[in-house]
Design an enzyme around this catalytic site. Structure first.
Site, PDB file in Angstrom:
ATOM      1  N   ASP A 267       0.883  -1.096   0.033  1.00 22.77           N
ATOM      2  CA  ASP A 267      -0.040   0.007  -0.028  1.00 22.77           C
ATOM      3  C   ASP A 267       0.927   1.252  -0.076  1.00 22.77           C
ATOM      4  O   ASP A 267       0.429   2.363   0.452  1.00 22.77           O
ATOM      5  CB  ASP A 267      -1.003   0.050   1.244  1.00 22.77           C
ATOM      6  CG  ASP A 267      -2.053   1.390   0.788  1.00 22.77           C
ATOM      7  OD1 ASP A 267      -2.413   1.389  -0.373  1.00 22.77           O
ATOM      8  OD2 ASP A 267      -2.610   1.565   2.003  1.00 22.77           O
ATOM      9  N   ASN A 272      -3.483   8.910   3.107  1.00 21.23           N
ATOM     10  CA  ASN A 272      -4.388   8.996   4.517  1.00 21.23           C
ATOM     11  C   ASN A 272      -3.970   8.707   5.948  1.00 21.23           C
ATOM     12  O   ASN A 272      -5.043   8.322   6.844  1.00 21.23           O
ATOM     13  CB  ASN A 272      -5.617   8.693   4.198  1.00 21.23           C
ATOM     14  CG  ASN A 272      -6.302   9.392   2.911  1.00 21.23           C
ATOM     15  OD1 ASN A 272      -6.394  10.720   2.949  1.00 21.23           O
ATOM     16  ND2 ASN A 272      -6.588   8.750   1.830  1.00 21.23           N
TER      17      ASN A 272
HETATM   18  C1  0GY Z   1      -5.546   2.371   0.014  1.00 19.43           C
HETATM   19  C2  0GY Z   1      -6.243   3.193   1.028  1.00 19.43           C
HETATM   20  C3  0GY Z   1      -6.615   4.446   0.951  1.00 19.43           C
HETATM   21  C4  0GY Z   1      -7.015   5.387  -0.073  1.00 19.43           C
HETATM   22  C5  0GY Z   1      -7.135   4.951  -1.435  1.00 19.43           C
HETATM   23  O1  0GY Z   1      -7.443   5.450  -3.574  1.00 19.43           O
HETATM   24  C6  0GY Z   1      -7.211   5.910  -2.635  1.00 19.43           C
HETATM   25  O2  0GY Z   1      -7.089   7.075  -2.290  1.00 19.43           O
HETATM   26  O3  0GY Z   1      -7.080   3.744  -1.749  1.00 19.43           O
HETATM   27  C7  0GY Z   1      -7.380   4.922   2.107  1.00 19.43           C
HETATM   28  O4  0GY Z   1      -7.454   6.041   2.342  1.00 19.43           O
HETATM   29  O5  0GY Z   1      -8.088   4.051   3.147  1.00 19.43           O
HETATM   30  O6  0GY Z   1      -5.573   1.341  -0.619  1.00 19.43           O
HETATM   31  O7  0GY Z   1      -4.538   3.313  -0.533  1.00 19.43           O
END
Ligand code: 0GY
Length: 315
Positions: A267, A272
């Site tokens: 990840d 965030n």
């Molecule tokens: C992740 C989790 C997050 C964000 C996203 O695409 C994204 O902005 O997936 C999250 O904030 O929980 O898997 O990257």
């Protein structure tokens, strides 16, 4: 790795930059291992962030991602389109093309995407689309639009990646189980790890996988799910001092019950996270706690991602 930049954009207040000098993991991933969930952000100066985004990250370039891949011992990446780029997949495509066959992608597309655009994404290495149901990340998209997209990408041999929170699974169940492709759930459907692994909430998620053999799970993001956090003494991480201990029973249950339908990813660059930015080396040291045998590790890190993203390389 380079220092994170922002490309003229102003980061979301409190945004934590990715870890600049991750430790070298003690756990050696098997040859050919795939980091099957990671992102590229921008750089914003070249690939601007989407107007509809809910956060503005620091840049996380393909060069930094590839340096991390090599440092951690992985052979390949699956790069997942992040919501800060909306349905503009240019940064993702650029990274996939630059990887020389060592990266595949999961894109975000709208109903308006043309067949020629889907073909171009496929040629760049895209093998799936992501549907996001996490309300703090995206605006609502009607289910019939998503279903239409799923029906259009199915003939390409692509799959659907879904991201949602555990409490929303009951109302999403019928939609997920109607999808005509393999469906990969991000981060085990984000269980609340304060609740019991044998309780009704995680039980619903396990039942989804049990009853639907086309549904897979990523056993990723302990740093996002953990309440206990990283170990107090990361340098002494080991069998008695595991990282993100409260997530282990959940991930291990999924790996052991569905060994042929699990994927793992860093990840990186961890969007965030407001309290704690993980050391990516420590995340790799989480793996043997959830996949305790060499066979489970090989399935999780090599065989399963290859079947889904590089089927032409499966012998
Ligand atoms: C992740 C989790 C997050 C964000 C996203 O695409 C994204 O902005 O997936 C999250 O904030 O929980 O898997 O990257």
């Amino acid at each position: 790795m380079n220092r994170p930049t922002t490309g003229g954009f102003e980061k979301t207040p409190g945004w934590l930059d990715w870890y600049e000098n991750p430790s070298r993991p003690r756990f050696r991933v098997p040859p050919g291992a795939v980091d099957a969930h990671c992102h590229v952000f921008g750089p914003g100066a070249r690939f601007p962030y989407a107007p509809e985004r809910k956060y503005t990250p620091c840049d996380a370039s393909k060069e930094d991602l590839f340096a991390l891949r090599d440092h951690l011992g992985f052979a390949r990446n699956v790069i997942v389109q992040a919501t800060c780029h909306g349905a503009d997949n240019r940064a993702l495509v650029d990274a996939c093309l630059a990887a020389g066959g060592r990266a595949r992608g999961v894109a975000t597309v709208r109903r308006s995407v043309t067949d020629a655009e889907l073909q171009a994404l496929h040629a760049a290495g895209v093998r799936g689309v992501r549907f996001n149901f996490v309300k703090r990340l995206v605006d609502f998209t009607p289910k019939e639009e998503l279903l239409e997209i799923a029906q259009r990408i199915a003939p390409l041999g692509w799959h659907v990646v879904v991201y949602f929170e555990a409490q929303d699974l009951p109302q999403l169940w019928d939609f997920f189980t109607a999808l005509p492709t393999i469906v990969v759930v991000d981060h085990m459907g984000r269980p609340d790890v304060r609740k019991p692994v044998d309780g009704p909430e995680f039980g619903t998620f396990l039942r989804l996988l049990r009853e639907h053999p086309n549904i897979w799970s990523k056993v990723s993001c302990p740093e996002r799910l953990s309440v206990s956090g990283p170990p107090a003494l990361p340098g002494r991480c080991g069998p008695d001092n595991p990282p993100y201990a409260d997530v282990i029973p959940f991930a291990r249950r999924v790996v052991e019950e569905f060994p042929d339908r699990v994927l793992w990813g860093t990840d990186w660059p961890h969007p965030n996270l407001k309290d704690h930015m993980p050391d990516d080396g420590l995340l790799v040291d989480f793996i043997p706690h959830i996949a305790p045998t060499a066979e489970l590790q090989r399935k999780l890190l090599v065989d399963n991602p290859l079947r889904l993203y590089w089927p032409e390389d499966v012998r």
